[in-house]
Design a protein around this motif. Sequence first.
Motif, PDB file in Angstrom:
ATOM      1  N   HIS A  63      53.062  39.267  39.770  1.00 49.96           N
ATOM      2  CA  HIS A  63      51.677  38.797  39.866  1.00 49.96           C
ATOM      3  C   HIS A  63      51.401  38.183  41.230  1.00 49.96           C
ATOM      4  O   HIS A  63      52.297  37.697  41.908  1.00 49.96           O
ATOM      5  CB  HIS A  63      51.392  37.788  38.756  1.00 49.96           C
ATOM      6  CG  HIS A  63      51.510  38.395  37.403  1.00 49.96           C
ATOM      7  ND1 HIS A  63      50.509  39.164  36.856  1.00 49.96           N
ATOM      8  CD2 HIS A  63      52.524  38.391  36.502  1.00 49.96           C
ATOM      9  CE1 HIS A  63      50.904  39.603  35.675  1.00 49.96           C
ATOM     10  NE2 HIS A  63      52.120  39.152  35.435  1.00 49.96           N
ATOM     11  N   ASP A  64      50.113  38.169  41.567  1.00 51.08           N
ATOM     12  CA  ASP A  64      49.685  37.518  42.805  1.00 51.08           C
ATOM     13  C   ASP A  64      49.624  36.015  42.565  1.00 51.08           C
ATOM     14  O   ASP A  64      48.899  35.579  41.670  1.00 51.08           O
ATOM     15  CB  ASP A  64      48.276  37.996  43.183  1.00 51.08           C
ATOM     16  CG  ASP A  64      48.259  39.433  43.650  1.00 51.08           C
ATOM     17  OD1 ASP A  64      48.565  39.667  44.815  1.00 51.08           O
ATOM     18  OD2 ASP A  64      47.945  40.324  42.827  1.00 51.08           O
ATOM     19  N   HIS A  80      43.233  34.829  30.856  1.00 47.87           N
ATOM     20  CA  HIS A  80      43.110  36.262  31.145  1.00 47.87           C
ATOM     21  C   HIS A  80      42.143  36.900  30.150  1.00 47.87           C
ATOM     22  O   HIS A  80      41.567  36.206  29.305  1.00 47.87           O
ATOM     23  CB  HIS A  80      44.484  36.943  31.122  1.00 47.87           C
ATOM     24  CG  HIS A  80      44.575  38.082  32.100  1.00 47.87           C
ATOM     25  ND1 HIS A  80      43.928  39.275  31.901  1.00 47.87           N
ATOM     26  CD2 HIS A  80      45.218  38.211  33.292  1.00 47.87           C
ATOM     27  CE1 HIS A  80      44.162  40.083  32.919  1.00 47.87           C
ATOM     28  NE2 HIS A  80      44.940  39.455  33.793  1.00 47.87           N
ATOM     29  N   ASN A 128      37.387  40.933  39.442  1.00 47.31           N
ATOM     30  CA  ASN A 128      38.245  40.144  38.556  1.00 47.31           C
ATOM     31  C   ASN A 128      38.502  38.766  39.132  1.00 47.31           C
ATOM     32  O   ASN A 128      38.782  38.639  40.324  1.00 47.31           O
ATOM     33  CB  ASN A 128      39.605  40.824  38.368  1.00 47.31           C
ATOM     34  CG  ASN A 128      39.481  42.302  38.147  1.00 47.31           C
ATOM     35  OD1 ASN A 128      38.671  42.952  38.766  1.00 47.31           O
ATOM     36  ND2 ASN A 128      40.286  42.819  37.265  1.00 47.31           N
ATOM     37  N   ALA A 129      38.443  37.771  38.292  1.00 48.85           N
ATOM     38  CA  ALA A 129      38.789  36.380  38.635  1.00 48.85           C
ATOM     39  C   ALA A 129      37.705  35.636  39.400  1.00 48.85           C
ATOM     40  O   ALA A 129      37.880  34.468  39.711  1.00 48.85           O
ATOM     41  CB  ALA A 129      40.114  36.285  39.401  1.00 48.85           C
ATOM     42  N   SER A 162      48.240  34.743  34.947  1.00 47.69           N
ATOM     43  CA  SER A 162      49.613  35.122  34.564  1.00 47.69           C
ATOM     44  C   SER A 162      50.588  34.256  35.351  1.00 47.69           C
ATOM     45  O   SER A 162      50.835  34.508  36.534  1.00 47.69           O
ATOM     46  CB  SER A 162      49.876  36.593  34.878  1.00 47.69           C
ATOM     47  OG  SER A 162      48.943  37.393  34.225  1.00 47.69           O
ATOM     48  N   SER A 216      41.629  45.676  32.430  1.00 46.49           N
ATOM     49  CA  SER A 216      41.268  44.360  32.974  1.00 46.49           C
ATOM     50  C   SER A 216      42.103  44.014  34.202  1.00 46.49           C
ATOM     51  O   SER A 216      41.865  42.988  34.841  1.00 46.49           O
ATOM     52  CB  SER A 216      41.435  43.266  31.908  1.00 46.49           C
ATOM     53  OG  SER A 216      42.809  42.983  31.700  1.00 46.49           O
ATOM     54  N   THR A 274      45.372  32.677  39.440  1.00 48.05           N
ATOM     55  CA  THR A 274      45.924  33.751  38.608  1.00 48.05           C
ATOM     56  C   THR A 274      46.327  33.183  37.253  1.00 48.05           C
ATOM     57  O   THR A 274      47.026  32.164  37.178  1.00 48.05           O
ATOM     58  CB  THR A 274      47.193  34.317  39.279  1.00 48.05           C
ATOM     59  OG1 THR A 274      47.019  34.302  40.672  1.00 48.05           O
ATOM     60  CG2 THR A 274      47.537  35.698  38.765  1.00 48.05           C
ATOM     61  N   LYS A 324      39.390  32.198  40.705  1.00 51.83           N
ATOM     62  CA  LYS A 324      40.194  31.209  39.982  1.00 51.83           C
ATOM     63  C   LYS A 324      41.684  31.465  40.229  1.00 51.83           C
ATOM     64  O   LYS A 324      42.064  32.530  40.744  1.00 51.83           O
ATOM     65  CB  LYS A 324      39.873  31.305  38.490  1.00 51.83           C
ATOM     66  CG  LYS A 324      40.355  32.588  37.828  1.00 51.83           C
ATOM     67  CD  LYS A 324      39.791  32.696  36.413  1.00 51.83           C
ATOM     68  CE  LYS A 324      40.418  33.837  35.638  1.00 51.83           C
ATOM     69  NZ  LYS A 324      39.763  34.038  34.329  1.00 51.83           N
TER      70      LYS A 324
END
Length: 370
Positions: free
Chosen positions: A329-330, A111, A242-243, A306, A131, A304, A302
């Motif tokens: 979280h997803d 993260h 994000n990601a 978390s 973020s 997740t 990518k």
Amino acid sequence: MSFNSFGHLFRVTTFGESHGPAIGGVIDGCPPGLRFRLDEVQAALDRRRPGQSRFTTQRREPDEVRILSGTLAEEDGTLISTGTPIAFLIENVDQRSKDYSAISESYRPGHADYAYDVKYGLRDHRGGGRSSARETAVRVAAGAIAAKVLPDVTITGALVQMGEIGIDRANWDSAEIGRNPFFCPDAQAAARMADYLDGIRKSGSSVGAVIEVVAEGVPPGLGAPLYGKLDADLAAALMSINAVKGVEIGEGFASATLTGEDNADEMRMGNDGRPVFLANHAGGVLGGISTGQPVVVRFAVKPTSSILTPRRTVTRHGEDAEIVTKGRHDPCVGIRAVPVGEAMVACVLADHFLRQRGQVGTPPAWPFPR
Ligand SMILES: Cc1cc2nc3c(=O)[nH]c(=O)nc-3n(C[C@H](O)[C@H](O)[C@H](O)COP(=O)(O)O)c2cc1C
């Protein structure tokens, strides 16, 4: 933490944190006279909204958008842009900051926690602060308005791979995208994804994905050599989500395996006096400029970071530690990234449409006389 804006003539600025009172945005440069309805913006947000299936985060956010400026309302509720900044707000109503106490001291591997801390010396750990992909709701609202700049363009996103499950393109059915919780165009693959993601989710893990966005009806001429290339701006916009760890235009990385003959998008004259491309390996962009073919982009997200599985990390005081990330979280952020990708493509195309209008005005009449 500056650099919260993107675009040139259609310029979007976002603000807000995951666990602050609200997130929101300002669109500067929206042309006057665009007509749209608030429920159209809301419908776009609803597609990205969390908690709609067991496959996304269970945070319950209504994501109700309020427009604060830049529009006039007609009696029937139609909004008309005035050309002044359009500011809008989405309240956060379901924050649970205590879930994040573990990450106030330790960094989640994968993260942004460490990078933010080592750069700024402080960070809002509650839900990841700035973020957090909560911010991407703002992009989706902006994208819904950007789409109004381009009434003849249809932008469709689809999840084409989740972890080890890819779609079979022979099964592609655009109507299927709205029927399953994954935005997946292949019903059989979607059924397998459901079992697969249930397993991932129940084990406290996560998985990545690939999303494809196709824009049809894009006029030729958008994008400019050399530092205003349409494909470069699309890549930057998608990479800012994000990601996202990879972006491809057209054939993308696979073009490295093709010969020049195979990769050439040969041309023939069509009956309507326009050229017809016999293939679209270029993804609708040549020399950084749209050709009139569908613009095809793919991006990879990518897994997740978390996750509930304990991971080795360090604390902000320089000690080794172990971390288990609680909170909601997803398990696969790629699902909700589909409408976000569509929105970013819409914003970039709207920006380039206005830039093209500004520089070229009326395009030349093609073909040219001998
Ligand atoms: C729609 C969407 C939802 C996301 N949800 C989560 C989440 O629930 N938990 C998490 O750790 N990361 C989530 N992310 C990813 C993080 O926001 C991202 O990994 C983090 O900001 C670090 O940035 P980077 O991965 O781009 O380096 C999500 C991303 C997107 C696009």
